[in-house]
Design an enzyme around this catalytic site. Structure first.
Site, PDB file in Angstrom:
ATOM      1  CD1 TRP A   1      -1.118  -7.525  39.194  1.00 13.92           C
ATOM      2  CD2 TRP A   1      -3.286  -6.951  39.270  1.00 13.92           C
ATOM      3  NE1 TRP A   1      -1.240  -6.437  40.018  1.00 13.92           N
ATOM      4  CE2 TRP A   1      -2.555  -6.061  40.090  1.00 13.92           C
ATOM      5  CE3 TRP A   1      -4.665  -6.789  39.184  1.00 13.92           C
ATOM      6  CZ2 TRP A   1      -3.169  -5.027  40.798  1.00 13.92           C
ATOM      7  CZ3 TRP A   1      -5.276  -5.762  39.892  1.00 13.92           C
ATOM      8  CH2 TRP A   1      -4.523  -4.892  40.690  1.00 13.92           C
TER       9      TRP A   1
ATOM     10  CG  ASP B   1      -3.485  -7.434  32.634  1.00 12.83           C
ATOM     11  OD1 ASP B   1      -3.108  -6.306  32.248  1.00 12.83           O
ATOM     12  OD2 ASP B   1      -3.828  -7.660  33.815  1.00 12.83           O
TER      13      ASP B   1
ATOM     14  CE  LYS C   1      -0.397  -0.951  36.716  1.00  8.64           C
ATOM     15  NZ  LYS C   1      -0.391  -0.493  38.101  1.00  8.64           N
TER      16      LYS C   1
HETATM   17  C1  LIG Z   1      -1.126  -6.316  35.689  1.00  8.25           C
HETATM   18  C2  LIG Z   1      -2.308  -5.532  36.162  1.00  8.25           C
HETATM   19  N1  LIG Z   1      -3.530  -5.858  35.698  1.00  8.25           N
HETATM   20  C3  LIG Z   1      -4.625  -5.179  36.087  1.00  8.25           C
HETATM   21  C4  LIG Z   1      -4.559  -4.129  36.970  1.00  8.25           C
HETATM   22  C5  LIG Z   1      -5.818  -3.414  37.379  1.00  8.25           C
HETATM   23  O1  LIG Z   1      -5.873  -2.208  36.753  1.00  8.25           O
HETATM   24  P1  LIG Z   1      -6.993  -1.113  37.073  1.00  8.25           P
HETATM   25  O2  LIG Z   1      -6.716  -0.599  38.440  1.00  8.25           O
HETATM   26  O3  LIG Z   1      -6.787  -0.119  35.981  1.00  8.25           O
HETATM   27  O4  LIG Z   1      -8.320  -1.780  36.986  1.00  8.25           O
HETATM   28  C6  LIG Z   1      -3.311  -3.739  37.460  1.00  8.25           C
HETATM   29  C7  LIG Z   1      -3.204  -2.613  38.404  1.00  8.25           C
HETATM   30  O5  LIG Z   1      -2.211  -2.350  39.018  1.00  8.25           O
HETATM   31  C8  LIG Z   1      -2.171  -4.470  37.059  1.00  8.25           C
HETATM   32  O6  LIG Z   1      -0.950  -4.142  37.518  1.00  8.25           O
END
Ligand SMILES: Cc1ncc(COP(=O)(O)O)c(C=O)c1O
Length: 356
Positions: free
Chosen positions: A100, A168, A192
């Site tokens: 991520w 994030d 989540k």
């Molecule tokens: C830590 C983290 N950041 C970003 C995301 C991306 O999120 P989205 O699918 O809402 O764009 C996720 C998705 O699992 C994640 O776990």
């Protein structure tokens, strides 16, 4: 009885799902569905305002911090953050801690220079960087508080005096007490720990906006969303409502501190039991282990299949690891009851004994 260990979208409190489904049929006794009332009507404006107020209360935000509900998932924030905060010739510091963080870094590079302030690439993302090198002139330092795939989490939030902090928090938002005011910007996809997919929470210190020198498209400019109360265009009404219900539920549990105590209990029970079984391997070293996503493997591939089968037979859903890591992943989000972890460790102990 199902036990839902999915990594995301993840488990929601049963009562939230129940109330959300009722609102789809008849919202607040109006005789209309939540899905068919205008977002600028009083009933929906009330939903938005209550959700915002609850975020402020649960995170104990000060007056400089604004609460936004935006579309596009956390992935959109990977570009929206640098678009708003990183000047054309500026530098942003990023910690490189897994899948991520790397996605966030890739997008930031489209807008300016990225310096990697610390990386755990060398340990295949099973640790968190111990020391950070952050230029004092960096526009901000970006961290991923919980790496959902690697199963790592910053237990101590790194901080560099004088450099704005951006995080994030998609997979650990509202799961533990932090000084949220220390962050200039926090973003998290809701699916989540906070509600249904389709909406992001963004908490931003308004004083850090408007300094990029860049022309920002209207929908990407946080200032426009602040001015319009997250209603610059039609908000994802259902997703915002599910967030509201989940926040009400969290408050009724006693708030973030109360849920953190249960989250700690769940993680401790799971990791201790895994440590005691000779069948499993825990790739993440103790100080970096995530309390939200526990990652573990089983060196014996045939046994792994057998264990997955047993999980399925026992109503345990979402146990299989991410395709890039393999093995297993148990997600321990706020809404997962301790009883689900107890059921899982019972199966784990039984399975271990049978092999012994
Ligand atoms: C830590 C983290 N950041 C970003 C995301 C991306 O999120 P989205 O699918 O809402 O764009 C996720 C998705 O699992 C994640 O776990």
């Amino acid at each position: 009885m199902m036990h839902n260990f999915n990594a995301g979208p993840g488990i929601l409190p049963r009562e939230v799902v129940q109330q959300a489904s009722e609102a789809v049929l008849d919202f607040n006794g109006m005789g209309l569905s939540l899905l068919e009332i205008g977002h600028r009507t009083e009933p929906f404006i009330n939903v938005m305002e209550e959700a915002r107020t609850l975020v402020r209360e649960l995170m104990q935000l000060d007056a400089d911090h604004e609460v936004l509900f935006l579309h596009g998932g956390a992935t959109t924030q990977f570009m929206q953050v640098p678009m708003n905060l990183l000047p054309q010739n500026g530098v942003a510091a990023y910690t490189e801690t897994g899948t991520w963080a790397n996605k966030a870094i890739k997008e930031a590079r489209l807008f300016g220079h990225v310096e990697v302030a610390g990386s755990s690439r060398e340990t295949n993302y099973t640790t968190m960087p111990e020391e950070l090198q952050v230029s004092p002139t960096a526009a901000y330092l970006h961290i991923t508080t919980n790496e959902t795939i690697a199963g790592t989490q910053w237990q101590q939030i790194p901080y560099t005096e004088g450099v704005p902090l951006v995080a994030d928090m998609s997979s650990d938002i509202l799961s533990r007490v932090l000084d949220f005011n220390r962050f200039d910007l926090i973003y998290a996809g809701a699916q989540k720990n906070m509600g249904a997919a389709g909406v992001n929470l963004v908490v931003v210190n308004k004083n850090c906006l408007g300094q990029s020198g860049r022309t920002i498209p209207s929908m990407m400019d946080y200032r426009n969303h602040i001015a319009e109360g997250s209603m610059l265009n039609t908000p994802p009404v259902f997703a915002v409502y599910v967030v509201l219900l989940t926040l009400r539920w969290l408050k009724a549990q006693g708030g973030v501190a109360a849920i953190e105590r249960i989250n700690n209990q769940k993680a401790q029970l799971l990791y201790e039991t895994l440590e005691q079984s000779p069948l499993f391997h825990l790739p993440v070293a103790v100080p970096y282990r995530s309390k939200m996503n526990a990652v573990f493997t089983m060196p014996d591939a045939a046994l792994e299949q057998e264990f997955l089968k047993r999980c399925k037979e026992n109503g345990m859903y979402g146990v299989k690891g991410h395709r890039s890591v393999g093995g297993f992943r148990i997600s321990l989000y706020n809404a997962l009851p301790l009883s689900s972890v107890e059921a899982f460790v019972e199966l784990l102990r039984y399975f271990t004994q049978k092999q012994g």
